[in-house]
Design a protein around this motif. Structure first.
Motif, PDB file in Angstrom:
ATOM      1  N   ASN A   1       0.917  -1.082   0.019  1.00 25.83           N
ATOM      2  CA  ASN A   1      -0.109  -0.199  -0.012  1.00 25.83           C
ATOM      3  C   ASN A   1       0.919   1.219   0.035  1.00 25.83           C
ATOM      4  OD1 ASN A   1      -2.309   1.467   0.025  1.00 25.83           O
ATOM      5  ND2 ASN A   1      -2.908   0.828   2.378  1.00 25.83           N
TER       6      ASN A   1
ATOM      7  N   ALA B   1      -3.088  -1.214   7.076  1.00 22.18           N
ATOM      8  CA  ALA B   1      -3.523  -1.638   5.876  1.00 22.18           C
ATOM      9  C   ALA B   1      -2.604  -2.763   5.426  1.00 22.18           C
ATOM     10  CB  ALA B   1      -4.029  -0.677   4.907  1.00 22.18           C
ATOM     11  N   ASN B   2      -1.431  -2.023   5.127  1.00 21.71           N
ATOM     12  CA  ASN B   2      -0.461  -2.943   4.613  1.00 21.71           C
ATOM     13  C   ASN B   2      -0.124  -4.261   5.476  1.00 21.71           C
ATOM     14  OD1 ASN B   2       0.440  -1.254   2.474  1.00 21.71           O
ATOM     15  ND2 ASN B   2       2.040  -0.347   3.661  1.00 21.71           N
TER      16      ASN B   2
ATOM     17  N   LEU C   1      -2.651  -6.650   4.657  1.00 17.18           N
ATOM     18  CA  LEU C   1      -2.715  -6.968   3.301  1.00 17.18           C
ATOM     19  C   LEU C   1      -1.501  -8.189   3.272  1.00 17.18           C
ATOM     20  CD1 LEU C   1      -2.500  -3.979   1.137  1.00 17.18           C
ATOM     21  CD2 LEU C   1      -4.248  -5.702   0.891  1.00 17.18           C
TER      22      LEU C   1
ATOM     23  N   PRO D   1      -7.769  -8.480   3.023  1.00 14.98           N
ATOM     24  CA  PRO D   1      -7.691  -7.074   2.378  1.00 14.98           C
ATOM     25  C   PRO D   1      -9.196  -6.454   2.683  1.00 14.98           C
ATOM     26  CG  PRO D   1      -8.417  -9.145   0.823  1.00 14.98           C
ATOM     27  CD  PRO D   1      -7.730  -9.555   2.151  1.00 14.98           C
TER      28      PRO D   1
ATOM     29  N   ALA E   1      -8.105  -4.438   5.518  1.00  9.51           N
ATOM     30  CA  ALA E   1      -7.084  -3.341   5.297  1.00  9.51           C
ATOM     31  C   ALA E   1      -8.011  -2.240   4.615  1.00  9.51           C
ATOM     32  CB  ALA E   1      -6.312  -3.763   4.018  1.00  9.51           C
ATOM     33  N   ALA E   2      -9.061  -2.305   3.668  1.00  8.85           N
ATOM     34  CA  ALA E   2      -9.971  -1.579   2.959  1.00  8.85           C
ATOM     35  C   ALA E   2     -10.773  -0.454   4.164  1.00  8.85           C
ATOM     36  CB  ALA E   2     -10.921  -2.189   2.135  1.00  8.85           C
TER      37      ALA E   2
ATOM     38  N   ASN F   1      -5.001   3.832  -3.062  1.00  9.70           N
ATOM     39  CA  ASN F   1      -4.576   2.556  -2.271  1.00  9.70           C
ATOM     40  C   ASN F   1      -5.907   1.862  -2.062  1.00  9.70           C
ATOM     41  OD1 ASN F   1      -2.313   3.621  -1.184  1.00  9.70           O
ATOM     42  ND2 ASN F   1      -3.200   4.675   0.568  1.00  9.70           N
TER      43      ASN F   1
ATOM     44  N   ILE G   1      -6.454  -2.137  -3.151  1.00  7.68           N
ATOM     45  CA  ILE G   1      -6.919  -3.255  -2.171  1.00  7.68           C
ATOM     46  C   ILE G   1      -8.040  -4.283  -2.958  1.00  7.68           C
ATOM     47  CG2 ILE G   1      -8.023  -3.486  -0.108  1.00  7.68           C
ATOM     48  CD1 ILE G   1      -6.554  -1.279   0.827  1.00  7.68           C
ATOM     49  N   TYR G   2      -9.160  -3.248  -3.608  1.00  5.60           N
ATOM     50  CA  TYR G   2     -10.074  -4.137  -4.122  1.00  5.60           C
ATOM     51  C   TYR G   2      -9.616  -4.855  -5.372  1.00  5.60           C
ATOM     52  CZ  TYR G   2     -14.115  -1.877  -1.612  1.00  5.60           C
ATOM     53  OH  TYR G   2     -15.018  -1.464  -0.616  1.00  5.60           O
TER      54      TYR G   2
ATOM     55  N   GLN H   1      -7.899  -7.219  -5.127  1.00  2.00           N
ATOM     56  CA  GLN H   1      -7.527  -8.373  -4.674  1.00  2.00           C
ATOM     57  C   GLN H   1      -8.884  -9.086  -4.593  1.00  2.00           C
ATOM     58  OE1 GLN H   1      -4.824  -8.758  -1.553  1.00  2.00           O
ATOM     59  NE2 GLN H   1      -3.565  -7.014  -2.246  1.00  2.00           N
TER      60      GLN H   1
END
Length: 473
Positions: free
Chosen positions: A6, A161-162, A165, A170, A173-174, A203, A207-208, A210
């Motif tokens: 991220n 968030a990282n 991940l 995820p 993270a979102a 960012n 994430i999305y 994935q």
């Protein structure tokens, strides 16, 4: 093996001018140089990095603590962007020590965030979370109205968030990025708020990508739309184009996918950021495998091997530093973490030596600090020698001398095949038709036909010398 990360550091860059504006430097020349370096960093991080050691020495001589910490922070951001985790941990510890001495809350928090990233990348999320919690506790001591504190807190959320991940979570993270987006509403300046949200939407798109391609595409487009016009294309824009390329790939629209991936690589080469370049290489290899374009698939396969060997070496070294650091901490408090780290260290070491043996021909670039100047005459001779030996390492060596060449060609025509790019490389070296025919073991007429096809693909006018045109690329 080396996955997506991220965006963290580009947000801290937003506050770089705030530091300068809030502190009076003792030397106007140093202040001007640091401000210029900050602008340069946005355009080309490699050129900016080359200036940092000199600036760091000057700030030490002048006993300018703010400048020292600012430059160390910028070095940390550089190593993070380059995936040089071994250098990042050393510089992060220096920043941590300096910030403790000078009692600077912002930089002390940032040093903890960098250390959290390193532990997370090395698969120790619990230790990473402890560093982030420390960063957050440090920031609670600061003025909640301060913009520096605001951006540091945003970096804490990005780093959380990282970690999610890295743990393959995820959706969690979102949620952290949504918290950032909500916090951005308190920014009063419209341009500053748009820039902040532009980063956050990029960012979120990544994430999305994935687990929800429609949402990924939506937020990538939203990020591009909201990006302020005066903001230079950066890591966020690389991610936006990468996400769009991935979405098109899933929909089997390979032409649009390749075009967007090449846009991402162009910005990456121009800017110097290559944190997630390996994901793009993998995607392009998969596409060319599907399309049965063997030379391009092989090209990106080699790119992947080269990238992963370098990243593995850095990760191996950073893990060693992590183990040493954790052992020191054991003397102060009983913590069994290192018992889990030693076997992981051994596995990474084995993997590194296997990869190194497999890729003997891959020439790993040294850090910029020790990179020698290029002797053009010697380099030209070496390149010709590789050509005459028909050594597959030719393009690797060529791209070291002309790193932007392939990407610049692809921006002019994204449908160029790797064999055509390699032919253009021969023209770049000013080889005549006869010399190309001799080296390539083909007829001179075949060389002339290739030149004709290259002219058409690149739309080179007939009245323009093809060698002159290629030389400008």
């Amino acid at each position: 093996m080396f996955g997506f990360r991220n965006i963290l550091l580009s947000i801290s860059l937003l506050s770089s001018f705030l530091v300068l504006s809030q502190q009076k430097l003792t030397n106007k020349e140093l202040k001007a140089k640091i401000a210029d370096n900050s602008k340069l960093y946005k355009i080309n991080i490699d050129k900016a990095y080359r200036e940092l050691n000199g600036l760091l020495k000057q700030s030490a001589i002048l006993k300018d603590s703010i400048s020292e910490m600012k430059i160390l922070d910028r070095k940390c951001r550089y190593f993070y962007s380059k995936n040089m985790m071994d250098s990042l941990i050393i510089t992060s510890e220096k920043l941590q020590k300096k910030s403790n001495v000078y009692q600077d809350i912002y930089f002390e928090a940032m040093s903890n965030i960098y250390l959290a990233e390193i532990y997370s990348i090395n698969k120790f999320p619990d230790k990473a979370i402890s560093y982030l919690n420390s960063a957050y506790e440090i920031l609670k001591k600061g003025n909640p109205e301060s913009e520096r504190i605001f951006y540091a807190k945003a970096n804490v959320l990005s780093s959380f968030a990282n970690i999610y991940l890295d743990k393959n979570q995820p959706r969690k993270a979102a949620k952290k990025i949504y918290e950032q987006i909500e916090s951005g509403k308190q920014l009063k300046n419209n341009l500053e708020r748009d820039n902040f949200q532009y980063l956050n939407y990029a960012n979120l798109a990544n994430i999305y990508s994935q687990y929800n391609s429609d949402s990924a595409y939506h937020y990538a487009k939203k990020s591009i739309l909201i990006k302020p016009k005066d903001v230079v294309d950066d890591k966020s824009m690389i991610d936006n184009y990468s996400v769009i390329g991935k979405v098109y790939k899933e929909k089997k629209n390979y032409k649009s996918s390749i075009k967007n991936f090449h846009k991402a690589l162009y910005i990456s080469t121009k800017n110097g950021t290559n944190l997630n370049a390996n994901q793009i290489y993998h995607s392009l290899k998969e596409i060319y495998d599907i399309l049965n374009v063997k030379d391009s698939a092989d090209f990106y396969k080699n790119k992947i091997e080269q990238y992963e060997l370098k990243a593995l070496k850095s990760k191996y070294n950073s893990l060693q530093e992590v183990i040493n650091k954790d052992k020191k901490e054991q003397k102060e408090e009983q913590n069994p973490l290192w018992h889990w780290m030693i076997p992981a260290f051994a596995l990474i070491g084995v993997a590194f030596f296997i990869a190194k043996r497999k890729n003997k021909k891959v020439d790993i670039e040294t850090e910029i600090e020790t990179k020698p100047e290029i002797n053009l005459s010697e380099t030209y001779h070496d390149l010709i020698e590789l050509l005459e030996k028909r050594d597959p390492a030719f393009m690797f060596a060529f791209e070291k001398v002309f790193p932007d060449f392939s990407v610049n060609l692809l921006t002019k025509n994204a449908e160029l095949q790797q064999s055509e790019i390699e032919f253009c490389a021969l023209l770049k070296l000013k080889l005549t038709t006869k010399e190309i025919a001799k080296i390539s073991f083909i007829e001179t007429r075949t060389v002339q036909n290739k030149k004709y096809r290259i002219r058409k693909k690149l739309d080179i006018p007939q009245n323009v010398d093809i060698y002159h045109w290629i030389d400008q690329v």
